[in-house]
Design an enzyme around this catalytic site. Structure first.
Site, short mmCIF file in Angstrom:
data_model
loop_
_atom_site.label_atom_id
_atom_site.label_comp_id
_atom_site.label_asym_id
_atom_site.label_seq_id
_atom_site.Cartn_x
_atom_site.Cartn_y
_atom_site.Cartn_z
CG ASP A 127 37.29 20.34 62.08
OD1 ASP A 127 38.27 20.67 62.77
OD2 ASP A 127 37.05 20.83 60.97
CE LYS A 178 34.24 22.65 59.26
NZ LYS A 178 35.12 21.44 59.25
CE LYS A 190 37.18 24.68 57.85
NZ LYS A 190 37.91 23.40 58.01
#
Length: 313
Positions: A150, A213, A249
């Site tokens: 991430d 995300k 996400k």
């Protein structure tokens, strides 16, 4: 929607700028209205139980605190593998997310199971460090066994219009990931407008992101349905330009089963049912899991289990 071939879009900073600023503007009122309307959809009891299991299966459990210990990570992994130890029918969550130094612990305690190990990298959560430091951070996490990285974009560079610099970092980090998947955190709470969310989504997609995300979870507001709607439109509209689907996400701010199901409806209606899988949609909200488990018991037995019935994260 433009049909510029991918190499022409990312080949230069000027081409990238022309593309991003040539995207249609987001009708904020329209996006908020559509998200609100979809939130009113009701689903039948059987579908609700299926949706709860799906929500559990797309949840990422996270611990990203300075006080994290191997014991805390082991407990997180145990809950990820068996969210309700009394019920083997409850699916495992999608992934556990930890700092790079805790990756070996998470890998050891999830080995051979269906729970992936994700690690934040690239100077999380600020994203303010040299590229060399970010790549070293990424490579260390991958070498320790992380399946997913991430990374957070440099919002300062993005907001200053230095799109090429942001794209360059994403491309380099993707290369450093090797076989690990790359989730690119946009930190939408700092992007100010839905137009910027759309531009950042496309920038990340065109630079090689496997997932886009919303948030680090450290900045408010985190995930909102209008923001996720815009991101879902981007991955849907990018599909004809790519040979792969990009995931989304929604991280932070999702605390109840009702909220989670509203997001699943959004995914189904905007991107399509193909995205209703842990490979293409995730919810990052550790505090959500216990509510999902309580509602699951309620759907199956008709009675609520108290919060003390489940372990505290």
């Amino acid at each position: 929607m433009t049909t510029l071939p991918l190499p022409d879009v990312t080949g230069s900073d000027a081409a990238l700028r022309r593309f991003l600023h040539g995207l249609p503007g987001v009708d904020q009122v329209g996006a908020e209205g559509r998200a609100a309307a979809l939130a009113t959809r009701s689903i039948k009891r059987d579908a609700k139980l299926w949706a709860i299991d799906l929500a559990i299966g797309v949840t990422d459990l996270t611990t990203l605190e300075g006080a994290d210990t191997p014991g805390k990570v082991r407990a997180l992994c145990a809950k990820a593998l068996r969210p309700d130890p009394t019920d083997d029918g409850v699916p495992p969550v999608a992934a556990v997310c930890v700092y790079p130094d805790m990756v070996p612990v998470a890998v050891e305690h999830t080995a051979g199971r269906d729970v992936r190990v994700a690690s934040v990298a690239t100077a999380f959560p600020s994203g303010r460090a040299s590229l060399d430091v970010k790549l070293a951070d990424t490579k260390a996490a991958v070498a320790a066994g992380a399946h997913e990285i991430d990374m957070v974009i440099d919002r300062g560079a993005f907001l200053a219009g230095r799109y090429g610099a942001v794209a360059e970092e994403i491309v380099a980090t993707k290369q450093a990931c090797g076989d690990a998947h790359l989730k690119v955190i946009l930190e939408t709470g700092e992007l100010a407008t839905l137009d910027n969310v759309r531009r950042a989504s496309w920038l990340a997609i065109l630079s090689g992101a496997d997932f886009i995300k919303t948030s680090t979870g450290k900045i408010a507001p985190a995930s909102t349905r209008p923001v996720v709607l815009v991101m879902l439109e981007a991955v849907r509209d990018a599909l004809p330009m790519l040979d792969r689907r990009v995931g989304v996400k929604a991280a932070g701010g999702i605390r109840t089963t009702k909220d989670a199901i509203r997001y699943l409806v959004l995914v189904n209606e905007i991107a399509g049912p193909e995205w209703l899988t842990p490979d293409l949609f995730r919810i990052g909200a550790s505090s959500l899991l216990n509510d999902l488990l309580m509602q699951r018991v309620k759907q199956r037995t008709g009675a609520y289990a108290g919060p003390d019935y489940f372990t505290i994260d």
